[in-house]
Design a protein around this motif. Structure first.
Motif, PDB file in Angstrom:
ATOM      1  N   LEU A  63      -1.794  -4.536 109.495  1.00  0.00           N
ATOM      2  CA  LEU A  63      -0.718  -4.440 108.741  1.00  0.00           C
ATOM      3  C   LEU A  63      -0.804  -5.560 107.210  1.00  0.00           C
ATOM      4  N   TYR A  64      -0.843  -4.822 106.247  1.00  0.00           N
ATOM      5  CA  TYR A  64      -1.007  -5.102 104.985  1.00  0.00           C
ATOM      6  C   TYR A  64       0.615  -5.914 104.187  1.00  0.00           C
ATOM      7  N   GLY A  65       0.478  -6.921 103.475  1.00  0.00           N
ATOM      8  CA  GLY A  65       1.638  -7.157 102.959  1.00  0.00           C
ATOM      9  C   GLY A  65       1.796  -8.685 102.581  1.00  0.00           C
ATOM     10  N   ARG A  66       2.306  -9.000 101.485  1.00  0.00           N
ATOM     11  CA  ARG A  66       2.760 -10.497 101.159  1.00  0.00           C
ATOM     12  C   ARG A  66       3.470 -11.091 102.158  1.00  0.00           C
ATOM     13  N   GLY A  67       2.992 -12.261 102.973  1.00  0.00           N
ATOM     14  CA  GLY A  67       3.601 -12.890 103.703  1.00  0.00           C
ATOM     15  C   GLY A  67       3.401 -12.612 105.262  1.00  0.00           C
ATOM     16  N   ALA A  68       2.538 -11.703 105.233  1.00  0.00           N
ATOM     17  CA  ALA A  68       1.909 -11.050 106.560  1.00  0.00           C
ATOM     18  C   ALA A  68       1.552 -12.219 107.594  1.00  0.00           C
ATOM     19  N   VAL A  69       0.593 -13.325 107.034  1.00  0.00           N
ATOM     20  CA  VAL A  69       0.378 -14.344 107.854  1.00  0.00           C
ATOM     21  C   VAL A  69       1.129 -15.649 107.410  1.00  0.00           C
ATOM     22  N   ASP A  70       1.717 -15.665 106.072  1.00  0.00           N
ATOM     23  CA  ASP A  70       2.131 -16.911 105.598  1.00  0.00           C
ATOM     24  C   ASP A  70       3.695 -16.630 104.980  1.00  0.00           C
ATOM     25  N   MET A  71       4.630 -16.466 105.878  1.00  0.00           N
ATOM     26  CA  MET A  71       4.590 -16.879 107.273  1.00  0.00           C
ATOM     27  C   MET A  71       5.649 -16.196 107.936  1.00  0.00           C
ATOM     28  N   PHE A  84       4.363  -5.243  99.086  1.00  0.00           N
ATOM     29  CA  PHE A  84       5.656  -5.218  99.656  1.00  0.00           C
ATOM     30  C   PHE A  84       5.977  -3.862 100.493  1.00  0.00           C
ATOM     31  N   GLY A  85       4.871  -3.322 100.646  1.00  0.00           N
ATOM     32  CA  GLY A  85       4.816  -1.868 101.530  1.00  0.00           C
ATOM     33  C   GLY A  85       5.127  -1.994 102.935  1.00  0.00           C
ATOM     34  N   GLY A  86       4.322  -3.074 103.363  1.00  0.00           N
ATOM     35  CA  GLY A  86       4.097  -3.025 104.893  1.00  0.00           C
ATOM     36  C   GLY A  86       3.356  -2.019 105.663  1.00  0.00           C
ATOM     37  N   VAL A  87       2.330  -1.525 104.959  1.00  0.00           N
ATOM     38  CA  VAL A  87       1.562  -0.379 105.445  1.00  0.00           C
ATOM     39  C   VAL A  87       0.621  -0.872 106.514  1.00  0.00           C
ATOM     40  N   ILE A  88       0.411  -0.047 107.404  1.00  0.00           N
ATOM     41  CA  ILE A  88      -0.488  -0.343 108.418  1.00  0.00           C
ATOM     42  C   ILE A  88      -1.796   0.570 108.443  1.00  0.00           C
ATOM     43  N   ASP A  89      -2.788   0.120 108.326  1.00  0.00           N
ATOM     44  CA  ASP A  89      -3.928   1.031 108.256  1.00  0.00           C
ATOM     45  C   ASP A  89      -5.109   0.668 109.106  1.00  0.00           C
TER      46      ASP A  89
END
Length: 395
Positions: free
Chosen positions: A100-108, A91-96
């Protein structure tokens, strides 16, 4: 007043809201803050059901005339699992490195972030559309789907809301952004068969009646022959045995009962009534099968129970909706999307009773996984597709 034109910024904000079903987690509040500067009215009704958790939802709209386009989706997400296994906090919303990483990034949450950005860019470029746009967002898609979209649609319809078309922003693309639109979904039907026998010692089988023997015949009858070979728009209906349960820890005891659960994903050759009748017919015939029960003249004693709600099969035929979205995808990505009905169920199964609906969103390869993630470039490209669609559909 700043408009939410950046899908990356929108998504980071949403990911940082830990909205695991059924918790709102701040996600709907964040979404309301995004769309209010666009001039959208916002309601956040909470729905209840005995035995289920209360769920907060969101309905936002601007415009009062037709045509009326609905964008539908969900801000709730599945649990992160082992957070230590993630490369970055779920749940950090980190861009590397452009990801972009995070639960819900693609779903949805990603699809919602892009559509909001597309609407903001449309307003910034053209002003209010000649029609209406609404957001129908639930917090109960990943859960039991009892206090979510189905009730939110009813709530809105009772207030006079009608829609001409809907896009659900689920992650529909299997390999690359723009390679697939979902224009329908197979139905889903689940059941459990319980076979009754008589408990006894394995060394004295004549004094017992092993229910597993009868269960084998019943399960085989559901699996063979195939229910159909598919249709022009749908793959073959598929039945899967999902569990076999005896509840017997002893190796020298014949159990008294045995059961199996199954799920069927069915195409447009069937409806729930015909499919249930076919399953019941096969089970009754298989109950007379004595291959595994030599010396037994009585039929297998079984009970069939249907489990949960039936998800109906549906197929969307709205040419304006499908063709406009397909053309928008091709104009932005150069890809011609496949029109598909594959995959599981979604909230489109509820929306199809109110207006034509299709599904289109991000690449879904990492949904529900550790390190769920999306390319920043895909977020920008999906926003451009949605914007192009809005321009053409309202044009």
């Amino acid at each position: 007043m700043k408009l939410p034109v950046d899908p990356v910024e929108n998504l980071v904000t949403l990911i940082r809201c830990p909205s695991v079903t059924p918790a709102e987690g701040g996600a709907l509040a964040a979404l309301e803050a995004m769309v209010k500067p666009l001039g959208m009215s916002v309601d956040r009704p909470v729905f209840d059901e005995p035995g289920e958790a209360s769920v907060e939802n969101l309905y936002a709209r601007f415009g009062s005339e037709g045509p009326h386009l609905m964008f539908a989706g969900h801000t709730d997400v599945v649990p992160a699992g082992d957070e230590a296994a993630w490369s970055h906090p779920p749940f950090g919303g980190v861009i590397d490195n452009g990801i972009l990483y995070g639960r819900g990034a693609v779903d949805m949450k990603g699809g919602i972030a892009c559509f909001v950005a597309a609407v903001a860019r449309y307003v910034e470029k053209h002003g209010a559309p000649k029609g209406s746009i609404s957001l129908l967002i639930t917090g109960d898609e990943e859960g039991p789907a009892v206090n979510g979209t189905v009730k939110l649609l009813q709530w809105a319809a009772e207030r006079g809301e009608t829609w001409d078309a809907s896009i659900v922003g689920e992650p529909t693309c299997p390999q690359a952004l723009g390679d697939m639109i979902k224009i329908g979904r197979r139905g889903s039907l689940s059941g459990r068969v319980t076979v009754s026998g008589r408990q006894g010692h394995v060394a004295y089988p004549h004094l017992a009646d092993n229910p597993v023997r009868g269960l084998l015949s019943l399960a085989e009858a559901l699996l063979n022959p195939a229910l159909d070979s598919g249709t022009e728009q749908f793959p073959a209906t598929n039945l899967e045995i999902t569990s076999i349960d005896v509840g017997n820890p002893a190796t020298n005891v014949i159990p008294a009962k045995a059961s199996f659960a199954f799920n069927i994903r069915f195409n447009d050759l069937w409806n729930a009534e015909r499919l249930k009748a076919e399953i019941e017919l096969r089970l009754r015939a298989a109950a007379e099968d004595k291959r595994f029960r030599s010396g037994r003249e009585e039929p297998v004693q079984f009970e069939l129970k249907w489990v949960g709600n039936v998800s109906p099969v549906f197929l969307t035929h709205d040419e304006k909706l499908i063709n406009t979205l397909s053309a928008s995808i091709e104009a932005v990505t150069g890809r011609t999307p496949e029109l598909s009905t594959t995959g599981g169920t979604s909230d489109a199964r509820f929306i199809k009773d109110y207006c034509p609906v299709v599904e289109f969103g991000l690449v879904g390869q990492t949904m529900h996984m550790v390190d769920e993630r999306v390319a920043v470039a895909d977020l920008e490209e999906l926003t451009r597709i949605y914007l192009r669609f809005l321009e053409d559909w309202f044009g």
